[in-house]
Scaffold this active site. Structure first.
Site, PDB file in Angstrom:
ATOM      1  N   ASP A 467       0.861  -1.175   0.000  1.00 52.66           N
ATOM      2  CA  ASP A 467       0.000   0.000   0.000  1.00 52.66           C
ATOM      3  C   ASP A 467       0.901   1.230   0.000  1.00 52.66           C
ATOM      4  O   ASP A 467       2.124   1.132  -0.089  1.00 52.66           O
ATOM      5  CB  ASP A 467      -0.920  -0.041   1.230  1.00 52.66           C
ATOM      6  CG  ASP A 467      -2.036   0.992   1.141  1.00 52.66           C
ATOM      7  OD1 ASP A 467      -2.189   1.602   0.076  1.00 52.66           O
ATOM      8  OD2 ASP A 467      -2.738   1.190   2.139  1.00 52.66           O
ATOM      9  N   ASP A 814      -1.774  -0.959   6.090  1.00 56.26           N
ATOM     10  CA  ASP A 814      -2.248  -0.593   7.421  1.00 56.26           C
ATOM     11  C   ASP A 814      -3.477  -1.432   7.750  1.00 56.26           C
ATOM     12  O   ASP A 814      -4.171  -1.921   6.868  1.00 56.26           O
ATOM     13  CB  ASP A 814      -2.566   0.898   7.498  1.00 56.26           C
ATOM     14  CG  ASP A 814      -3.664   1.300   6.526  1.00 56.26           C
ATOM     15  OD1 ASP A 814      -4.826   0.978   6.806  1.00 56.26           O
ATOM     16  OD2 ASP A 814      -3.359   1.921   5.494  1.00 56.26           O
ATOM     17  N   ASP A 818      -6.853  -1.763   4.778  1.00 52.30           N
ATOM     18  CA  ASP A 818      -6.417  -2.973   4.089  1.00 52.30           C
ATOM     19  C   ASP A 818      -6.787  -4.241   4.832  1.00 52.30           C
ATOM     20  O   ASP A 818      -6.249  -5.308   4.568  1.00 52.30           O
ATOM     21  CB  ASP A 818      -4.893  -2.930   3.890  1.00 52.30           C
ATOM     22  CG  ASP A 818      -4.448  -1.673   3.168  1.00 52.30           C
ATOM     23  OD1 ASP A 818      -5.188  -1.218   2.293  1.00 52.30           O
ATOM     24  OD2 ASP A 818      -3.366  -1.153   3.493  1.00 52.30           O
TER      25      ASP A 818
END
Length: 1170
Positions: A467, A814, A818
């Site tokens: 991410d 995180d 996610d």
């Protein structure tokens, strides 16, 4: 016999969820049950034990199929590869008896609870909740609309409604019963492994093998006590103080203990910190919650009330992915409440007990989902081979002893002994030792694991999704309208943009510090304003409310206002890609401020307020890797109170203010980590919510996309006015020209043909491709590197698509946005300050992606360690098995202390210390083998068995050819030597006359016994050394100092036993004295075996080049889906298309069979390493 899902006999529970299960209905038959009881008695309980191990057989034999409504027994089956069955008894209850009349309970045809009342009987599965399933009636029905929840539950439940729901739902508790030690002991003893242990212990006691049998009992008891301790730890986790809560019932309030809560209750949240005892929907006011237990994120989360939307959609469908913004989860802590103009902060109880978020966490710890079915299957197959091996030994033993006229009881005991030798009782535990030590090493490095079985999976990762956690955000200039810029050392001027930066966020002051999203913190700090959390109340015409006030700080520029009050928030939504607040200057009028994705914000603004050069400016900044945020505002007219306004009402007809530019600086460790993964041929994929141009630039700067590689933007759109869609491929180059001449450049085409290209697409395009161009999706994922503007559900979907292609996928992000992807991935790594969370199997306290290669290294080391231990345990039992069978030929065997020395002093100590070896610091460009039953591993085991067999047979035969050998006189060798030298041996001649007969009567002492035992014992040390694999996945063996010292100490003791002629010691160990020349001969045999074993292991088994050559020679190709598709695409000269547009009703893509796989041509799978 098996399941035949007929009508009403079968149903599926928790469909689409992690704990999905099949349920089958059965009815007990009396005659069948009577026959089974007779079978139990005739088999002395063996049949009952078999049914305990296989509950499905118990149900199939005792019961007949029936509909679920008629069932008194249900059979539950997991839907994963393991297909684990469990048997549950059905309990019938009558809820109509709990109310005086049905008119006391308001009839709702669509309500589960009403249906329960309108029917005379209602069945449910007893104790299913406490095992693997959520309980159906502990959840508020999902079909309610937003307005229905406000209307039906806004005033709480009546006493009658509460009583009925308590009967159906049960108490709001997460009880983990601590099983009494005696019960646990019985349960553990009935486990197949412990039944085998019990059988072995009884056999050993009958043979006076007291010491080892006692050691096994002590270790088993220790294991049981540790299990009790773990259960008590989990119970401590689930324990929550039962405090009194304020409930609304009609127009009155009542105090109630939390365990009495039921779905539908109206909970009133008081000021101050509150630990939530259930999941609840916020229906009025606003809360700030610490969800670190749930997501691992220590950043406080703002929760807003459920909107009173008047539509027919169920509330979860209406709220889509943002429904969690309105839900308070059990186990999380409310740290701040803010009442709106409607009065107190209220929430409707949504879920209770094990159905809550905390219940899900406890259940995942108590009953973790089994992983790596192939490893489990291979271990079972090998165990079956060992059992077959033991069966052959039993037949051999019976034949030898029976033909020699031994007593039947002795023959039976000797035959059963073979089973306990051939099948090592410690084999299951051996496969987990590496995982245990790896978990401890990871904990020291700040990586915590709540799912240890996933550690081995980390060793197989070949693709990792990241991410935006790779970047650190810094505030840069702000540009708006005619593009004004301000340097970082100058304060921003007062104006609408300044006001938007000061109020458009979800920050709070918690424990004296400003807490919230890091991007919001940077933006707010740039204003030099402060958050005043001491401004308790603000009185308006509509009533008293709690609001956040921001005021100028000491370093702030002069502002014409005392402060700004934030009246209401609409938190950031990943699906909507924006957030909004309603704020007003103290003494001024309310205004709306919105920030979010620039293209989304611009669509919400009046066209005349958006600059003509908006798109070019946006492209300019995103192409440089900046994080760009759009800002907008509008004034509100007097009318509705802020809390009554919907998001659709305020986020329309906005005035565009400008773009806020955040500079994206890579963390120092990001690029080296990605380079390390690339060198190890582990694919890195960016999955982010950022703008696609920003994501591409970050990917290039981080090294995900090499400077010489091309980027192809894939855009998919729905065709207006039809059900079809279009997809376009466009090359992105920094030096674009109007006529796109760069697309025909020979260098670019060469790069494309050689596979040096990367696809980039947005979440919207990904969704359309998945729906309209499904056959193209594997091809697009072939080189997909950048996925931008991805929502949480799209991230989860992407991870699953990669897994369908036989990738082992890791996800690093995180725990908040996610969460789904982290759970779905083979190895989800949450970067958080918390030690553990339910969001992911792994949590790194260091917010850095450096934990990813560390976890892969340790996973590889754990996997190799498990296989090494497996090979060693298999060889140890086989070596002992072969030695015993050789001695059985002469009706002899090892003595009790000889067995004890091999089992405890050698194998147990080696088993504990062999796994201490740490992970190799460098990631090599291939993975360790993933299969237990693989050619190299099997060849290694078979060859070492042959070496051991050859050495033992050679020693067994040659010792009988020696001139000093005597079958009857076990002291002939040393006596002949001593007479020649006119000296007495250390055995003492005086003892021969008195004790020779006694010692000769001992059934174990012989030259063959001494030779075979010494050879087999030291052979166990040899295979331990040979199998202690170091590079390339573990550190060299000499770095495991404890193991080396143990081996040296054990070797020293063995050599001492070989060369020391100590009367008492030899007598205790059932050894006899042999000439020194023979002892040296045994050392030479062992040295040759060591040299041959080591040479074969290094030159053949660990020779990767040799195995790759063999694969190439025999034209072996990987069966992985992405490898198969790669070979197809290598032959496709038209892929990838450029400057072309396809439509969903005209595209036709040929993919062989059901491959659906892909690969990156620059990536080599670890399968090549076997």
């Amino acid at each position: 016999m098996g399941e035949n899902p007929t009508k009403n006999h079968y149903a599926q529970l928790n469909q689409g969820e992690e704990n999905e299960m099949d349920i089958f209905g059965y009815k007990t038959q009396g005659c069948r049950k009577a026959l089974c009881i007779a079978g139990y008695i005739l088999s002395c309980g063996a049949l009952r034990l078999l049914f305990y191990w296989k509950p499905e057989w118990d149900v199939w034999v005792n019961c007949i199929q029936c509909s679920l409504e008629e069932a008194d027994i249900v059979l539950l089956r997991t839907t994963d590869d393991f297909r684990i069955y469990s048997r549950k008894t059905v309990t019938w209850i009558s809820v109509s008896a709990f109310i005086k009349s049905r008119s006391d309970y308001p009839a709702e045809e669509d309500s589960i609870f009403s249906k329960a009342i309108m029917k005379p009987n209602l069945f449910f599965v007893k104790n299913v909740l406490r095992k693997r399933l959520p309980f159906y009636f502990r959840i508020l029905e999902d079909h309610h609309t937003c307005s229905a929840i406000h209307d039906k539950f806004g005033s709480g439940l009546t006493c009658n409604e509460q009583n009925v729901r308590r009967v159906i739902c049960g108490p709001n508790t997460i009880d983990v019963p601590v099983i009494p030690i005696w019960k646990l002991l019985i349960k553990e003893v009935l486990n197949p492994f412990y039944v085998f242990q019990l059988f072995s212990v009884c056999l050993w006691f009958s043979e006076d093998y007291m010491e080892y049998a006692s050691a096994i009992i002590i270790m088993s008891l220790l294991s049981i006590f540790l299990t009790v301790y773990d259960l008590r730890q989990v119970r401590h986790l689930t324990f929550s103080h039962q405090e009194d809560l304020l409930l609304m019932s009609g127009n009155s309030f009542q105090e109630l203990e939390s365990h009495h809560l039921v779905p539908g209750d109206m909970l009133v949240l008081k000021e101050g910190k509150t630990l939530l005892p259930c999941d609840a929907i916020l229906v009025s006011g606003q809360c700030t919650v610490n969800e670190s237990m749930l997501t691992g994120e220590s950043i406080p989360v703002t929760k807003t009330h459920l909107p009173q939307a008047d539509n027919l959609k169920p509330w979860r469908v209406y709220c889509a992915e943002d429904y969690k913004k309105h839900v308070l989860f059990c186990g999380t802590e409310v740290i701040q409440t803010k009442a709106d103009d409607r009065g107190v902060v209220k929430a409707v109880v949504l879920r209770t007990g094990f159905n809550t978020a905390k219940g899900d966490l406890v259940r995942s710890i108590l009953y973790p989902k089994p992983m790596n079915f192939k490893l489990y299957r291979d271990a079972l197959r090998f165990l079956m081979c060992l059992i077959a091996f033991a069966a052959i030994g039993m037949i051999y033993t019976v034949c030898v002893f029976a033909l020699n006229g031994e007593e039947t009881g002795e023959v039976v005991k000797k035959a059963l002994d073979v089973i306990t030798i051939a099948v090592p009782p410690a084999l299951p535990a051996a496969l987990t030792t590496g995982i245990i030590y790896t978990q401890q090493r990871l904990k020291k490095k700040g990586i915590f694991c709540i799912s240890p079985q996933r550690i081995n999976m980390c060793g197989q990762l070949n693709l990792v999704c990241f991410d935006k956690v790779m970047a650190v955000w810094w505030l840069s200039p702000c540009c708006f309208q005619d593009v004004h810029s301000f340097s970082a050392d100058h304060s921003l001027p007062w104006g609408p943009v300044f006001k938007a930066m000061a109020v458009c966020h979800s920050l709070i002051v918690w424990e004296g510090k400003i807490q919230g999203d890091p991007l919001d913190v940077k933006m707010f700090e740039a204003t030099n304003w402060v958050i005043d959390d001491s401004s308790g109340h603000q009185t308006e015409g509509q009533g008293s409310t709690h609001a956040t006030v921001v005021r100028p700080g000491p370093k702030a520029t002069t502002a014409p206002v005392e402060g700004i009050t934030i009246l209401h928030q609409f938190p950031f939504s990943s699906a909507l890609q924006r957030m909004s607040v309603i704020a007003q200057e103290i003494g001024g009028d309310p205004q709306v401020f919105t920030k979010g994705a620039p293209e989304i914000v611009a669509m919400l603004c009046r066209a005349e307020t958006v600059p003509l050069n908006f798109e070019s400016k946006l492209l300019l900044y995103t192409a440089q890797g900046f994080r760009v945020i759009g800002l907008a505002c509008k004034c509100l007219q007097a009318g509705k109170p802020p809390a009554a306004l919907t998001r659709e009402e305020i986020e329309s007809d906005l005035t565009f203010l400008g773009l806020l530019i955040m500079e994206n600086r890579l963390k120092r460790e990001t690029k080296p980590v990605l380079e390390e993964l690339s060198a190890a041929r582990i694919r890195s994929v960016m999955v982010t919510g950022d703008n696609i141009q920003t994501a591409i630039t970050v990917a290039k700067n981080a090294g995900m996309i090499a400077p010489t590689h091309s980027v192809i933007l894939v855009e998919a759109n729905k065709v207006p006015g039809s059900f079809s869609a279009s997809i376009t491929w466009q090359s992105l180059e920094e030096n674009k020209t109007e006529d796109n001449r760069n697309l025909t450049d020979p260098g670019i085409r060469l790069a494309l043909e050689s596979g040096q290209y990367h696809f980039a697409m947005s979440g919207k395009s990904y969704q359309i491709v998945a729906q309209h161009f499904r056959p193209l999706l594997p091809k697009l994922l072939l080189n997909g590197t950048v996925f931008a503007r991805m929502s949480p559900s799209q991230k989860s979907s992407l991870v699953e698509e990669f897994q369908k292609l036989d990738y082992f996928v890791g996800m690093c992000g995180d725990g908040a946005n996610d969460c789904g992807a982290l759970k779905v991935a083979h190895a989800g790594i949450s970067l958080s300050e918390q030690e553990a969370s339910v969001a992911s199997p792994f949590t790194s306290r260091t917010p850095s992606i450096a934990c990813v290669p560390e976890l892969i290294r340790e996973g590889r080391a754990a996997l190799v360690t498990s296989f090494c231990m497996f090979k060693y345990m298999a060889l140890y039992s086989t070596i002992q098995y072969l030695g015993v069978l050789l001695l059985y030929w002469q009706l002899n065997s090892f003595g009790n202390y000889q067995f004890l020395f091999q089992d405890l002093a050698i194998t147990t100590v080696i088993g504990v210390t062999m796994s201490f070896t740490g992970a190799y610091p460098k990631l090599v460009p291939y993975r360790p083998p993933s299969q237990l039953i693989s050619p190299p591993l099997l060849l290694s085991v078979v060859l070492n068995i042959l070496f051991s067999l050859g050495m033992q047979i050679f020693g067994f035969v040659v010792v009988q050819q020696q001139p000093w050998y005597s079958k009857t006189d076990i002291h002939s060798a040393c006596l002949s030597v001593n007479h020649e030298g006119n000296s007495s041996s250390s055995l003492g001649l005086h003892g021969v006359d008195d004790g020779a007969q006694e010692q000769a009567d001992n059934g174990f002492k012989s030259y063959e016994n001494t030779t075979v035992w010494l050879l087999s014992t030291i052979n166990c040390l040899i295979v331990a050394l040979v199998f202690s694999k170091g590079k390339p996945f573990r550190r060299p063996i000499y770095t495991n100092y404890v193991f080396i010292l143990v081996l040296m100490g054990q070797l020293g003791v063995c050599l001492f036993l070989m060369f020391a002629d100590i009367d008492d010691l030899y007598s205790k160990m059932d050894l006899v004295c042999t000439p020194t020349t023979w002892r040296i001969s045994m050392v030479i045999m062992l040295a040759v075996t060591l040299a041959v074993s080591f040479l074969v292991e290094e030159a053949v088994i660990e020779n990767r080049s040799l195995w790759l050559l063999l694969k190439k020679t025999f034209q072996y190709h990987s069966k992985s889906h992405y490898k198969r598709l790669q070979r197809v695409l290598e032959q496709d000269s038209a892929w990838p298309p450029l400057n072309e547009t396809f439509f969903s009703d005209s595209v036709a893509v040929t993919v062989e069979g059901n491959m659906g796989g892909h690969s990156n041509p620059t990536f080599e799978s670890g399968e090549d390493s076997l």
